[in-house]
Design a protein around this motif. Sequence first.
Motif, PDB file in Angstrom:
ATOM      1  N   SER A  60       0.827  -1.211   0.000  1.00 26.12           N
ATOM      2  CA  SER A  60       0.000   0.000   0.000  1.00 26.12           C
ATOM      3  C   SER A  60       0.859   1.258   0.000  1.00 26.12           C
ATOM      4  O   SER A  60       0.521   2.258  -0.637  1.00 26.12           O
ATOM      5  N   LEU A  66      -0.927   4.974   1.294  1.00 33.24           N
ATOM      6  CA  LEU A  66      -0.849   4.801   2.736  1.00 33.24           C
ATOM      7  C   LEU A  66       0.356   5.556   3.295  1.00 33.24           C
ATOM      8  O   LEU A  66       1.449   5.474   2.732  1.00 33.24           O
ATOM      9  N   ASP A  84      -4.682   5.448   5.722  1.00 32.01           N
ATOM     10  CA  ASP A  84      -5.023   4.799   4.462  1.00 32.01           C
ATOM     11  C   ASP A  84      -5.903   5.757   3.668  1.00 32.01           C
ATOM     12  O   ASP A  84      -7.040   6.025   4.052  1.00 32.01           O
TER      13      ASP A  84
END
Length: 178
Positions: A60, A66, A84
Amino acid sequence: MSQTTVCTIATFTADDLLRHLPELGALLRACVHDGASVGFVMPCDVEESEGFWRGKVLPSMRAGGLVLLVARQGETIAGTVQLDYDTMPNQQHRAEVRKLLVHPGFRRQGIARALMTELERHASALQRNLLTLDTRTGDHAEPLYTELGYRTAGVIPGYARGTHTHEFDATTIMFKAL
């Protein structure tokens, strides 16, 4: 009353995560062993905890969705939190707070509050004005989130298995408009 301590907070890159993988894994294990409801159940070993950082967080981060914030006292990693913001096109105004972790040996020193304050600063810089999170209902983090201005949207009973038991705990869904 919590004691405030001096810590430094850094935004980790993917390379930083890999360099500090054993420490991040140890932080996660310490929190799980202490009963934190962060998706893991006992036993939580080195392979599982480091695998989380390598297999879930790292991709991510590399994809650009992220932010990983890390709090240190001296050279020791004392805590982390994730923002996130990999959302669908109709949700570009919001982000999710994930995995606020503070090592049991560093709790009640203002580290979680400092991490959350920095996370909100990052969210604002990314033009994310709505944050959501979930926390085990009745957990020690719930009052902190309330103090920081998060409001309860609802409670879901039987949401996740307990860290040390086979019983299912409720979770509280919270949000904050920035």
